[in-house]
Each structure stands twice: as C-alpha cells, then as structure tokens.
Design a protein around this motif. Structure first.
Motif, PDB file in Angstrom:
ATOM      1  N   UNK A  30       0.821  -1.203   0.000  1.00  0.00           N
ATOM      2  CA  UNK A  30       0.000   0.000   0.000  1.00  0.00           C
ATOM      3  C   UNK A  30       0.860   1.260   0.000  1.00  0.00           C
ATOM      4  N   UNK A  31       1.919   1.258   0.802  1.00  0.00           N
ATOM      5  CA  UNK A  31       2.751   2.461   0.900  1.00  0.00           C
ATOM      6  C   UNK A  31       3.411   2.804  -0.434  1.00  0.00           C
ATOM      7  N   UNK A  32       3.715   1.796  -1.258  1.00  0.00           N
ATOM      8  CA  UNK A  32       4.293   2.078  -2.573  1.00  0.00           C
ATOM      9  C   UNK A  32       3.239   2.632  -3.532  1.00  0.00           C
ATOM     10  N   UNK A  33       2.004   2.145  -3.406  1.00  0.00           N
ATOM     11  CA  UNK A  33       0.917   2.699  -4.228  1.00  0.00           C
ATOM     12  C   UNK A  33       0.657   4.155  -3.842  1.00  0.00           C
ATOM     13  N   UNK A  34       0.672   4.450  -2.540  1.00  0.00           N
ATOM     14  CA  UNK A  34       0.481   5.831  -2.084  1.00  0.00           C
ATOM     15  C   UNK A  34       1.593   6.713  -2.624  1.00  0.00           C
ATOM     16  N   UNK A  35       2.809   6.205  -2.583  1.00  0.00           N
ATOM     17  CA  UNK A  35       3.946   6.989  -3.085  1.00  0.00           C
ATOM     18  C   UNK A  35       3.819   7.255  -4.591  1.00  0.00           C
ATOM     19  N   UNK A  36       3.362   6.244  -5.338  1.00  0.00           N
ATOM     20  CA  UNK A  36       3.253   6.374  -6.794  1.00  0.00           C
ATOM     21  C   UNK A  36       2.048   7.200  -7.234  1.00  0.00           C
ATOM     22  N   UNK A  37       0.895   7.032  -6.571  1.00  0.00           N
ATOM     23  CA  UNK A  37      -0.346   7.655  -7.035  1.00  0.00           C
ATOM     24  C   UNK A  37      -0.902   8.729  -6.108  1.00  0.00           C
ATOM     25  N   UNK A  38      -0.512   8.696  -4.839  1.00  0.00           N
ATOM     26  CA  UNK A  38      -1.091   9.596  -3.847  1.00  0.00           C
ATOM     27  C   UNK A  38      -2.232   8.911  -3.119  1.00  0.00           C
ATOM     28  N   UNK A  39      -2.460   9.263  -1.875  1.00  0.00           N
ATOM     29  CA  UNK A  39      -3.483   8.610  -1.051  1.00  0.00           C
ATOM     30  C   UNK A  39      -4.904   8.928  -1.522  1.00  0.00           C
ATOM     31  N   UNK A  40      -5.082  10.041  -2.204  1.00  0.00           N
ATOM     32  CA  UNK A  40      -6.419  10.446  -2.629  1.00  0.00           C
ATOM     33  C   UNK A  40      -6.893   9.831  -3.933  1.00  0.00           C
ATOM     34  N   UNK A  41      -6.070   9.010  -4.566  1.00  0.00           N
ATOM     35  CA  UNK A  41      -6.443   8.422  -5.849  1.00  0.00           C
ATOM     36  C   UNK A  41      -7.528   7.360  -5.643  1.00  0.00           C
ATOM     37  N   UNK A  42      -8.436   7.274  -6.600  1.00  0.00           N
ATOM     38  CA  UNK A  42      -9.486   6.253  -6.520  1.00  0.00           C
ATOM     39  C   UNK A  42      -8.955   4.932  -7.056  1.00  0.00           C
ATOM     40  N   UNK A  43      -9.552   3.853  -6.582  1.00  0.00           N
ATOM     41  CA  UNK A  43      -9.174   2.533  -7.074  1.00  0.00           C
ATOM     42  C   UNK A  43      -9.517   2.387  -8.555  1.00  0.00           C
ATOM     43  N   UNK A  44     -10.509   3.130  -9.038  1.00  0.00           N
ATOM     44  CA  UNK A  44     -10.852   3.093 -10.465  1.00  0.00           C
ATOM     45  C   UNK A  44      -9.689   3.608 -11.312  1.00  0.00           C
ATOM     46  N   UNK A  45      -9.033   4.657 -10.858  1.00  0.00           N
ATOM     47  CA  UNK A  45      -7.885   5.210 -11.582  1.00  0.00           C
ATOM     48  C   UNK A  45      -6.726   4.222 -11.549  1.00  0.00           C
ATOM     49  N   UNK A  46      -6.457   3.644 -10.369  1.00  0.00           N
ATOM     50  CA  UNK A  46      -5.373   2.664 -10.269  1.00  0.00           C
ATOM     51  C   UNK A  46      -5.665   1.474 -11.173  1.00  0.00           C
ATOM     52  N   UNK A  47      -6.909   1.015 -11.189  1.00  0.00           N
ATOM     53  CA  UNK A  47      -7.299  -0.122 -12.037  1.00  0.00           C
ATOM     54  C   UNK A  47      -7.022   0.178 -13.507  1.00  0.00           C
ATOM     55  N   UNK A  48      -7.426   1.368 -13.957  1.00  0.00           N
ATOM     56  CA  UNK A  48      -7.190   1.732 -15.360  1.00  0.00           C
ATOM     57  C   UNK A  48      -5.700   1.769 -15.677  1.00  0.00           C
TER      58      UNK A  48
END
Length: 88
Positions: A37-55
């Motif tokens: 999770x901490x790497x996803x936060x670093x890459x995308x930011x904590x406010x990003x939606x899972x829909x954006x990460x999925x795309x």
C-alpha cells in the motif's frame, strides 16, 4: 495547477483502505499481483481512486474498451468485487 475532484465522486480511495498489501487480480488475463500500500500511495497519492489505479494497471488490456463497454476482469478483492466490474 491541481485538478479538483468532483464533490459527488464516491469511488473508494486508497486512503480508505489500510491493509498493508493490496491485491490486483484479472482472471481472464491470468494476472495476480500484490502491491504494498505504501508504494501505491507513493506512486499515485493517497487520494487516488481505485478506479484510476485499475485503469493504470490494466493499461493495454484489449478487453478494457470493447464495443459492449468495459469487459476487463481486473479488480481489487479488498473492495469486495470478486468478479470484476460487471459482476460476471
């Protein structure tokens, strides 16, 4: 300039899920990844939606944009959607 999020956007966000590992699964493509999770936060930011990460994770999937709509099976089990976006 920072892009503002719509006020009515109720999509689940990364900040709402505190599990240390977040799984990403696409059965049709035989993909199964686990991300810290901490790497996803670093890459995308904590406010990003899972829909954006999925795309972003499914970028290049030929099933993402079909004439019938999104047929990609990519999903995050932590959200409770065990069979993908269309429930099939």
């Amino acid at each position: 300039m920072r892009r503002r999020q719509p006020l009515n956007d109720l999509a689940p966000r990364l900040r709402d899920h505190r599990e240390p590992i977040i799984e990403f699964i696409c059965r049709p493509c035989h993909r199964h990844r686990a991300f810290e999770r901490k790497l996803l936060v670093k890459a995308f930011g904590a406010g990003v939606s899972f829909a954006v990460i999925r795309r972003r994770m499914a970028m290049g999937c030929e099933r993402m944009q079909t004439p019938e709509g999104d047929k990609c099976g990519a999903h995050f089990p932590c959200l409770g959607d065990t069979d993908g976006p269309d429930g099939s």
